[in-house]
Write a protein that holds these residues in place. Structure first.
Motif, PDB file in Angstrom:
ATOM      1  N   THR A 137       0.747  -1.254  -0.046  1.00 45.28           N
ATOM      2  CA  THR A 137      -0.031   0.123  -0.090  1.00 45.28           C
ATOM      3  C   THR A 137       0.810   1.136  -0.014  1.00 45.28           C
ATOM      4  O   THR A 137       0.588   2.156  -0.860  1.00 45.28           O
ATOM      5  N   MET A 138       1.903   1.514   0.804  1.00 43.63           N
ATOM      6  CA  MET A 138       2.873   2.490   0.833  1.00 43.63           C
ATOM      7  C   MET A 138       3.448   2.558  -0.344  1.00 43.63           C
ATOM      8  O   MET A 138       3.749   3.608  -0.979  1.00 43.63           O
ATOM      9  N   PHE A 139       4.209   1.502  -0.955  1.00 44.40           N
ATOM     10  CA  PHE A 139       4.985   1.247  -2.014  1.00 44.40           C
ATOM     11  C   PHE A 139       4.146   0.938  -3.131  1.00 44.40           C
ATOM     12  O   PHE A 139       3.774  -0.357  -3.357  1.00 44.40           O
ATOM     13  N   SER A 140       3.807   1.766  -3.958  1.00 42.52           N
ATOM     14  CA  SER A 140       2.752   1.493  -5.058  1.00 42.52           C
ATOM     15  C   SER A 140       3.178   2.354  -6.371  1.00 42.52           C
ATOM     16  O   SER A 140       3.883   3.434  -6.083  1.00 42.52           O
ATOM     17  N   PRO A 141       2.567   2.153  -7.469  1.00 41.18           N
ATOM     18  CA  PRO A 141       3.144   3.027  -8.732  1.00 41.18           C
ATOM     19  C   PRO A 141       2.405   4.485  -8.485  1.00 41.18           C
ATOM     20  O   PRO A 141       2.645   5.294  -9.150  1.00 41.18           O
ATOM     21  N   CYS A 142       1.155   4.268  -7.767  1.00 42.74           N
ATOM     22  CA  CYS A 142       0.641   5.695  -7.521  1.00 42.74           C
ATOM     23  C   CYS A 142       0.898   6.478  -6.422  1.00 42.74           C
ATOM     24  O   CYS A 142       1.098   5.809  -5.387  1.00 42.74           O
TER      25      CYS A 142
END
Length: 346
Positions: A137-142
């Motif tokens: 969730t923290m590390f995401s493309p967005c």
């Protein structure tokens, strides 16, 4: 569900805390037992034994040599599962050997580490591989993207600045005249000028006449790392040893292609020509030869990044790691107090 005694040196944000939180989300009861470094292993073991006589857990999970020995001293008939985060100094390896031979289950964080455990006497039939996870969730493309210039950006991240972890990338820069190398790690930015390792990297960059294209950011706060990763064209991982491979996981979770040397957990995580590229170690020419086509082709970079995100979601989310950990508990002989149905491992 299991009642799990989580024994480690300290409770802090990081891999052990993330695993404990994920196990709790699955409905398990996790009790942390942090060891004070000022308390001897024997005294800590006696303390644990007293607690467990009153409230015995279903399984004990230890995470450091000292906590592992204390857990074995205290557990009695309770199964002890021990995660070998890395094999340490010769003194620690004596403890590692004891734990590997007597724990009900040894957990390696990557396939390469299995062979290290066999070398200290662990039995292969009692070893599981459970990798590190990543907060998807923290590390995401967005999300926000850190500022950058017009040059293609290669990003390298590490806890410390050791020229042996970055010299290949620096030596490859003359073969990539339109690229910069950004290195995050080490002391805070204002202290870099006083840091011997940082000065060594600057000196190496000047040697290869790329001093204007090597940028040291210093330590970057964890909450700022996703934006920095999203700013890269390629994330490069060239450490001497990487049992965790967390930088690659975080980059893949952000949809970034990864170019890595095949060491430690990187061998398991990065699928060559699918989520990124694996390159021969310590070979700057080969390193540049692999990266140049990626910099020239954003579609390939995007495909690698999308595949990396898919792989992280399927294999390296903390919920998946927690599920794999419970499989290790079962194989150690732990019996949950309530029936639990586990899906098959993939």
């Amino acid at each position: 569900m299991f009642t799990i005694a989580m024994v480690t040196e300290q409770v802090r944000p990081g891999q052990v805390a993330a695993l404990a939180a994920a196990l709790a989300r699955l409905g398990h009861d996790v009790v942390a037992h942090p060891r004070d470094p000022d308390v001897s292993v024997n005294d800590f073991g006696r303390h644990l034994a007293e607690q467990w006589r009153q409230q015995p857990p279903d399984v004990v999970h230890s995470h450091s040599p000292e906590s592992g020995v204390a857990a074995l001293l205290a557990a009695g008939d309770i199964p002890v599962v021990h995660t070998f985060h890395c094999l340490g100094s010769p003194a620690d390896q004596r403890l590692d050997r004891l734990i590997g031979q007597h724990a009900a289950r040894s957990v390696a964080t990557c396939s390469e580490s299995v062979f290290e455990l066999l070398g200290i006497g662990a039995r292969r039939s009692r070893v599981s591989v459970v990798p590190y996870g990543v907060d998807i969730t923290m590390f995401s493309p967005c999300g926000p993207i850190a500022p950058r210039g017009e040059r293609h950006r290669l990003l390298a991240v590490g806890l410390v600045l050791d020229h042996r972890d970055y010299d290949t990338a620096i030596a490859a820069l003359p073969h990539m005249p339109d690229a910069e190398l950004v290195i995050a790690g080490g002391p805070e930015a204002e202290l870099l000028s006083e840091d011997a390792a940082a000065r060594s990297l600057w000196k190496l960059a000047e040697h290869f006449d790329v001093g204007d294209r090597v940028k040291l950011l210093g330590g970057v706060a964890h909450q700022d790392m996703p934006a920095l990763l999203r700013s890269a064209d390629v994330v490069v991982c060239t450490p001497r040893h990487a049992p965790a491979g967390t930088v690659a996981l975080e980059a893949m979770a952000c949809g970034m292609p990864v170019v890595a040397e095949p060491t430690g957990g990187l061998v398991d995580m990065v699928v060559d020509n699918v989520t990124g590229r694996l390159v021969p170690p310590r070979d700057p020419a080969a390193f540049a030869k692999v990266i140049r086509p990626l910099l020239a082709n954003p579609m390939v970079r995007g495909a690698f990044g999308a595949a990396g995100r898919d792989r992280v979601e399927a294999r390296y989310s903390w919920d998946r790691i927690a599920l794999d950990t419970t499989h290790a508990y079962h194989r150690a002989g732990a019996v949950p107090r309530e029936p639990v149905v586990l899906s098959a491992a993939h």
